[in-house]
Design a protein around this motif. Structure first.
Motif, mmCIF file in Angstrom:
data_model
loop_
_atom_site.group_PDB
_atom_site.id
_atom_site.type_symbol
_atom_site.label_atom_id
_atom_site.label_comp_id
_atom_site.label_asym_id
_atom_site.label_seq_id
_atom_site.Cartn_x
_atom_site.Cartn_y
_atom_site.Cartn_z
ATOM 1 N N LYS A 334 38.702 14.669 11.043
ATOM 2 C CA LYS A 334 38.435 15.862 10.240
ATOM 3 C C LYS A 334 39.445 16.963 10.547
ATOM 4 N N GLY A 335 39.849 17.090 11.798
ATOM 5 C CA GLY A 335 40.835 18.096 12.173
ATOM 6 C C GLY A 335 42.176 17.843 11.527
ATOM 7 N N ASN A 336 42.588 16.588 11.486
ATOM 8 C CA ASN A 336 43.841 16.235 10.828
ATOM 9 C C ASN A 336 43.780 16.494 9.329
ATOM 10 N N VAL A 337 42.652 16.201 8.714
ATOM 11 C CA VAL A 337 42.490 16.467 7.277
ATOM 12 C C VAL A 337 42.536 17.968 7.009
ATOM 13 N N PHE A 338 41.882 18.749 7.863
ATOM 14 C CA PHE A 338 41.889 20.213 7.732
ATOM 15 C C PHE A 338 43.313 20.759 7.811
ATOM 16 N N ALA A 339 44.066 20.329 8.833
ATOM 17 C CA ALA A 339 45.443 20.801 8.998
ATOM 18 C C ALA A 339 46.310 20.384 7.826
ATOM 19 N N LYS A 340 46.141 19.161 7.363
ATOM 20 C CA LYS A 340 46.920 18.667 6.216
ATOM 21 C C LYS A 340 46.698 19.521 4.985
ATOM 22 N N SER A 341 45.448 19.849 4.697
ATOM 23 C CA SER A 341 45.149 20.619 3.485
ATOM 24 C C SER A 341 45.741 22.024 3.557
ATOM 25 N N LYS A 342 45.681 22.656 4.729
ATOM 26 C CA LYS A 342 46.209 24.012 4.883
ATOM 27 C C LYS A 342 47.737 24.022 4.815
ATOM 28 N N ILE A 343 48.363 23.063 5.476
ATOM 29 C CA ILE A 343 49.829 22.974 5.485
ATOM 30 C C ILE A 343 50.356 22.666 4.091
ATOM 31 N N LYS A 344 49.740 21.721 3.423
ATOM 32 C CA LYS A 344 50.201 21.310 2.094
ATOM 33 C C LYS A 344 50.074 22.438 1.071
ATOM 34 N N SER A 345 49.047 23.258 1.209
ATOM 35 C CA SER A 345 48.843 24.332 0.241
ATOM 36 C C SER A 345 49.604 25.605 0.585
ATOM 37 N N HIS A 346 50.117 25.699 1.819
ATOM 38 C CA HIS A 346 50.759 26.945 2.258
ATOM 39 C C HIS A 346 52.275 26.946 2.099
ATOM 40 N N PHE A 347 52.937 25.906 2.576
ATOM 41 C CA PHE A 347 54.388 25.931 2.648
ATOM 42 C C PHE A 347 55.059 25.673 1.294
ATOM 43 N N THR A 348 56.080 26.456 1.026
ATOM 44 C CA THR A 348 56.829 26.363 -0.243
ATOM 45 C C THR A 348 57.363 24.962 -0.472
ATOM 46 N N TYR A 349 57.775 24.296 0.580
ATOM 47 C CA TYR A 349 58.392 22.975 0.461
ATOM 48 C C TYR A 349 57.504 21.996 -0.285
ATOM 49 N N TYR A 350 56.194 22.056 -0.035
ATOM 50 C CA TYR A 350 55.286 21.099 -0.658
ATOM 51 C C TYR A 350 54.889 21.497 -2.081
ATOM 52 N N LYS A 351 55.324 22.665 -2.491
ATOM 53 C CA LYS A 351 54.989 23.127 -3.846
ATOM 54 C C LYS A 351 56.128 22.962 -4.831
ATOM 55 N N LYS A 352 57.291 22.614 -4.317
ATOM 56 C CA LYS A 352 58.471 22.553 -5.194
ATOM 57 C C LYS A 352 58.456 21.309 -6.102
#
Length: 352
Positions: A334-352
């Motif tokens: 669950k901790g890894n899933v939590f971190a993944k969701s926050k990182i993926k939605s925050h950093f510009t790199y994953y939104k490009k």
């Protein structure tokens, strides 16, 4: 037999954080060694190790480069991310497919090369690993995970001298920004964490008895107890999210700056990880000095930053506790899933 039965019950009831017997011969030797003259800790190439505790049972495997990851080619035409960090990045206590980098890779279809490493691995080592090895792999982004609860300690030469560490580990010496790299031992061969083959009787005891593992645990506790009281860190001065010196922060800043410099025009993303006790402290006091300082530093350097501590505010304290393994303290699935969701939605790199 009676002792084994009593220990088996006691370890589980008291939640003693030691490894349990696997009842196999999988573990012929350890998994973490001082192997690399630049950054110290690594795994033997193509090695495996089964780690079993009361709340998990996971088989770790290393690739030909000595990291817990699939085989990666040095050169690829596709975009890739290099992931730097310690045991949280490596994914202690969870299967590979359940850890942060694998989750990000599966959702984004972007390979994430995992260079996470447990075993006394701090930001100075992230920088040296990136400079000497990871940079050789084609990639267009770097994801850096910082764990304040032990990265400040792993980077601090004076603390390691006081606690009689005999590991081969690099440290920054001097004053910011004019540092030199100093190794705690003058030769990697002098490290206590060098590869060795266990004797057959030790393999039997390690893999088939609770007694041996409890004895090893008690020996470590006794070694710590022999350190003079004035050499130990009291809980009130142990570095963490809420307690660190300017000198310790400068060392962390320097490592981030060097990673960014070596990365050139690549995206560099830094995120900080709170442990459960820091989440509880944050809810009690509402202060987060490190989040403020790292945000300011990263803005100055020109890298993006995500502080995972305030991201936990939307969760109940019970939900926060479930982010971590009950017998170990690392992220749970669950901790890894939590971190993944926050990182993926925050950093510009994953939104490009």
């Amino acid at each position: 037999m009676l002792l084994e039965i009593v220990l088996a019950v006691y370890i589980r009831v008291a939640r003693v954080k030691i490894e349990l017997p696997t009842y196999t011969f999988q573990n012929t030797q350890n998994f973490w060694f001082d192997l690399n003259v630049n950054y110290g800790t690594a795994h033997l190439p193509n090695h495996s190790y089964r780690q079993k505790k009361t709340c998990f049972d996971v088989l770790y495997k290393s690739n030909s480069s000595g990291f817990r990851d699939v085989e990666r080619k040095l050169k690829e035409k596709e975009t890739r991310v290099v992931a730097l960090g310690d045991s949280f990045t490596e994914g202690i206590g969870v299967k590979e497919e359940s850890r942060l980098t694998n989750l990000l890779e599966n959702e984004t279809n972007i390979p994430h090369i995992n260079f996470g490493m447990a075993g006394n691995f701090g930001t100075t080592q992230y920088y040296l690993l990136y400079k000497t090895l990871a940079i050789k792999y084609t990639h267009d982004a770097v994801l850096v995970g910082i764990l304040p609860s032990n990265d400040f300690i792993d980077n601090d030469y004076e603390i390691n001298v006081k606690t009689k560490s005999n590991r081969y580990q690099p440290f920054l010496r001097g004053e910011y920004p004019n540092y030199t790299i100093k190794y705690h031992l003058d030769s990697i061969q002098k490290s206590k964490a060098r590869p060795y083959k266990r004797k057959f009787i030790i393999k039997i005891l390690k893999n088939f008895t609770n007694s041996y593992n409890m004895l090893a645990y008690l020996r470590t506790r006794r070694r710590i107890a022999t350190i003079p009281k004035d050499k130990l860190l009291s809980p009130s001065i142990i570095p963490s999210y809420f307690n660190y010196s300017q000198k310790q922060l400068n060392g962390m800043r320097y490592a981030i700056e060097k990673i960014k410099k070596n990365a050139g025009n690549r995206f560099v993303m830094v995120y900080s990880i709170p442990v459960f006790k820091e989440i509880k402290a944050y809810r009690k006091h509402g202060k987060n000095p490190l989040g403020f300082d790292l945000k300011k530093i990263c803005n100055t350097i020109g890298v993006e930053y995500l502080d995972l501590l305030p991201q936990t505010k939307s969760l109940t304290i019970e939900e926060c506790e479930e982010l971590f393994l009950s017998c170990d303290g690392h992220w749970s699935e669950k901790g890894n899933v939590f971190a993944k969701s926050k990182i993926k939605s925050h950093f510009t790199y994953y939104k490009k």
